[in-house]
Design a protein around this motif. Structure first.
Motif, PDB file in Angstrom:
ATOM      1  N   GLN B 168       0.820  -1.204   0.000  1.00  0.00           N
ATOM      2  CA  GLN B 168       0.000   0.000   0.000  1.00  0.00           C
ATOM      3  C   GLN B 168       0.854   1.254   0.000  1.00  0.00           C
ATOM      4  O   GLN B 168       0.639   2.173  -0.765  1.00  0.00           O
ATOM      5  N   GLY B 169       1.817   1.268   0.883  1.00  0.00           N
ATOM      6  CA  GLY B 169       2.690   2.428   0.956  1.00  0.00           C
ATOM      7  C   GLY B 169       3.546   2.577  -0.287  1.00  0.00           C
ATOM      8  O   GLY B 169       3.769   3.688  -0.770  1.00  0.00           O
ATOM      9  N   GLY B 170       4.012   1.454  -0.802  1.00  0.00           N
ATOM     10  CA  GLY B 170       4.811   1.515  -2.025  1.00  0.00           C
ATOM     11  C   GLY B 170       4.021   2.144  -3.154  1.00  0.00           C
ATOM     12  O   GLY B 170       4.524   3.015  -3.880  1.00  0.00           O
ATOM     13  N   THR B 172       1.408   4.124  -2.811  1.00  0.00           N
ATOM     14  CA  THR B 172       1.185   5.533  -2.475  1.00  0.00           C
ATOM     15  C   THR B 172       2.387   6.391  -2.863  1.00  0.00           C
ATOM     16  O   THR B 172       2.247   7.435  -3.507  1.00  0.00           O
ATOM     17  N   ILE B 173       3.556   5.928  -2.463  1.00  0.00           N
ATOM     18  CA  ILE B 173       4.748   6.704  -2.756  1.00  0.00           C
ATOM     19  C   ILE B 173       4.961   6.807  -4.260  1.00  0.00           C
ATOM     20  O   ILE B 173       5.320   7.855  -4.795  1.00  0.00           O
ATOM     21  N   MET B 175       2.686   6.834  -6.511  1.00  0.00           N
ATOM     22  CA  MET B 175       1.746   7.810  -7.042  1.00  0.00           C
ATOM     23  C   MET B 175       2.265   9.232  -6.830  1.00  0.00           C
ATOM     24  O   MET B 175       2.052  10.113  -7.646  1.00  0.00           O
ATOM     25  N   SER B 176       2.925   9.419  -5.718  1.00  0.00           N
ATOM     26  CA  SER B 176       3.369  10.773  -5.393  1.00  0.00           C
ATOM     27  C   SER B 176       4.662  11.140  -6.098  1.00  0.00           C
ATOM     28  O   SER B 176       4.862  12.281  -6.487  1.00  0.00           O
ATOM     29  N   THR B 177       5.526  10.182  -6.257  1.00  0.00           N
ATOM     30  CA  THR B 177       6.853  10.515  -6.771  1.00  0.00           C
ATOM     31  C   THR B 177       7.126   9.960  -8.161  1.00  0.00           C
ATOM     32  O   THR B 177       8.074  10.378  -8.813  1.00  0.00           O
ATOM     33  N   SER B 181      10.431   2.219  -6.923  1.00  0.00           N
ATOM     34  CA  SER B 181      11.433   1.450  -6.187  1.00  0.00           C
ATOM     35  C   SER B 181      10.980   1.121  -4.772  1.00  0.00           C
ATOM     36  O   SER B 181      11.376   0.106  -4.215  1.00  0.00           O
ATOM     37  N   HIS B 182      10.153   1.956  -4.200  1.00  0.00           N
ATOM     38  CA  HIS B 182       9.686   1.643  -2.852  1.00  0.00           C
ATOM     39  C   HIS B 182       8.753   0.435  -2.867  1.00  0.00           C
ATOM     40  O   HIS B 182       8.808  -0.409  -1.971  1.00  0.00           O
TER      41      HIS B 182
END
Lengths: 217, 217
Positions: B168-170, B172-173, B175-177, B181-182
Motif C-alpha cells: 500500500q505504501g509503495g 502511495t509513494i 503515485m506521489s513521486t 522502487s519503494h
DNA sequence: TAGAAAATGGACCAGCAAGTCCAGAAATTC
DNA sequence: GAATTTCTGGACTTGCTGGTCCATTTTCTA
C-alpha cells in the motif's frame, strides 16, 4: 519564500496557514472552503488573497509544506538517534502515537491529491519529505551496523525504503479503516527483520541465510 | 444491488461505471465533473441520475467498488496460488507491472477521500478489499508453512498485515513521486523476510532467531 | 397491437465558492 | 506629522456544477 514586509503581516500569514491546517485536518480538503478558513482564522477574504495572491492552490501548498515539516519534527528526537534497539523502540512508539492521535485524516495525502497536478510544487514537497525520512532511517541502520548489531552487508537503502513504504501504507490503511494494527505490524516486522537478519547468537559464526544476492534464487 | 430491469439498461449502467472509472483515473476525482463523465460515456444527464438517483456520490461509490474488484482480479491467478517461492515471485512481478502500468493516479485512494465521509459505504469497500487481500496473502504464507518452506511458528497474520502495508505504501509513494522502487523494495524485503526467517540450511536444526516473543526484548 | 414501463435527450435552475474591487485603517518611513 | 506602503473589511461578481424536469423514444408485456 515567505514574503511579509512587516511583523504583523508575518503573524497573520502564519495564523492563516496554521488555522487552515487545522480545518483541513478536521474536514478534509474536499469539504473545506476558503470561507471555512476565513472563519477559523478570523481573517477576511482580501487577507487570504493578499498573502496568497495565486489563490487557494498556493495556500494549500503552503499548508502542505507546513504539515510536511511537522511530520519529521514530531518524530524527533528519536528519529535522529536510532543507534540502539531501545532507541528504535522509542521511535516506533512515537510514530504509532503520533498517527493514532492524528485521527482519521491524512493532511498530506489529501492535500497532495488536490494540488497534485498544479505544477511540480506539491510533488516536490512529498518527494523531499520521503527522501529525508528514508535518509534518516538509513542513517539509523548504519548506526546499528557501526555498533555491530546488524550485519554490514545489509542493503540499507533498500531496507529503509521498504520500512518507509510500510509506514506509509500502515498510515494509509489506518486512515481508511480506523485500525492501526497494520502500521504496528509494518513497524514491528520491519525492525524485527533488522534483528533477525543480524547475527542470532553472540558469535559471528552462522549468519542467517542473508546471502549477498538480494532477491531471488 | 445493481437494479436495471432491462438488458439495455444494464449495459448503459455498466458503460457509465467503466467510463467514469477511466475518466477518474485520468483526471482524478477532484477535477472530474458529471459533464466529463457524460461526455466520455455518451450519455445524458438524465441517464446518470436515472441509474444513480442519489447523484454523484452514489456513482463514485459504484466506481470505487468496480475498481476494488479489479485490484484483486488483476493479481490472479498468482495471488490464489502462493504455495512456492516461484509463485510468490510471479505474483510480485504481477503487482509491480500492474501498478507501473496504472501510472500516477490511485483510483481508490482518491475516490475514498472524496466519498470518505458519506456514510459507511466507502469505508466498507476499502475495509473489505484490505481484508480479502490480506487473507489471501496469509493463506499463501500458510501454504509455505505446509510445504515446510517457512517455520510454523511464524505469525502469519502479522506478517501478512505488514506486507500489505508495504504494498500500500509503495503504491502511495509511487503515485506521489513516480518512482516504483519503494514498492519493489517492500515486496522484495517482505518476501525475503519470509525466506530468511525460515530455516537456513536443510536441517531442521538451528532455527534463525525467530523466538516466540514477537516484539521486543 | 395497445398500453405500460423503462430509457433517453437536453434545456433549465439554484446555490455555492473562488476570486475581484475599492475604501478605509494601521503602520512604516522620511 | 505628512506621505507612502501595508494591512484589513466586506460587498459584489461570475462561472461552474450538481441536480431537476418534462417531453420523446424505445422496449417490454399481455
Amino acid at each position: 519564500m515567505s514574503d511579509a514586509p512587516t511583523e504583523k503581516g508575518r503573524a497573520t500569514r502564519a495564523r492563516i496557514v496554521e488555522g487552515a491546517a487545522e480545518v483541513l485536518r478536521e474536514q478534509g480538503v474536499a469539504f473545506t472552503t476558503l470561507d471555512d478558513i476565513r472563519g477559523r482564522t478570523g481573517t477576511s477574504k482580501s487577507q487570504l488573497f493578499h498573502y496568497f495572491p495565486d489563490g487557494k492552490d498556493q495556500l494549500l501548498l503552503a499548508v502542505a509544506q507546513f504539515e510536511a515539516d511537522r511530520v519529521l519534527e514530531d518524530q524527533q528526537p528519536h528519529l535522529g538517534r536510532l543507534d540502539s534497539w531501545e532507541s528504535w523502540r522509542q521511535w516506533r512508539d512515537a510514530v504509532v502515537e503520533r498517527y493514532e492521535l492524528q485521527g482519521d485524516h491524512c493532511p498530506l495525502g489529501s492535500l497532495f491529491l488536490q494540488v497534485g497536478r498544479s505544477g511540480p510544487g506539491a510533488r516536490a514537497i512529498v518527494t523531499g519529505l520521503m527522501r529525508q525520512w528514508q535518509e534518516q532511517l538509513a542513517r539509523g541502520m548504519r548506526a546499528l551496523q557501526a555498533n555491530g548489531l546488524v550485519p554490514s552487508d545489509l542493503d540499507v537503502d533498500r531496507t529503509a525504503a521498504a520500512l518507509l513504504a510500510g509506514i506509509q501504507g500502515g498510515v494509509t490503511i489506518m486512515m481508511s479503516t480506523g485500525d492501526s494494527s497494520h502500521l504496528k505490524a509494518a513497524l514491528d516486522t520491519g525492525i524485527e527483520h533488522l534483528r533477525t537478519t543480524g547475527r542470532t547468537g553472540g558469535s559471528g559464526g552462522d549468519r542467517c541465510g542473508t546471502d549477498g544476492a538480494p532477491r531471488w534464487p
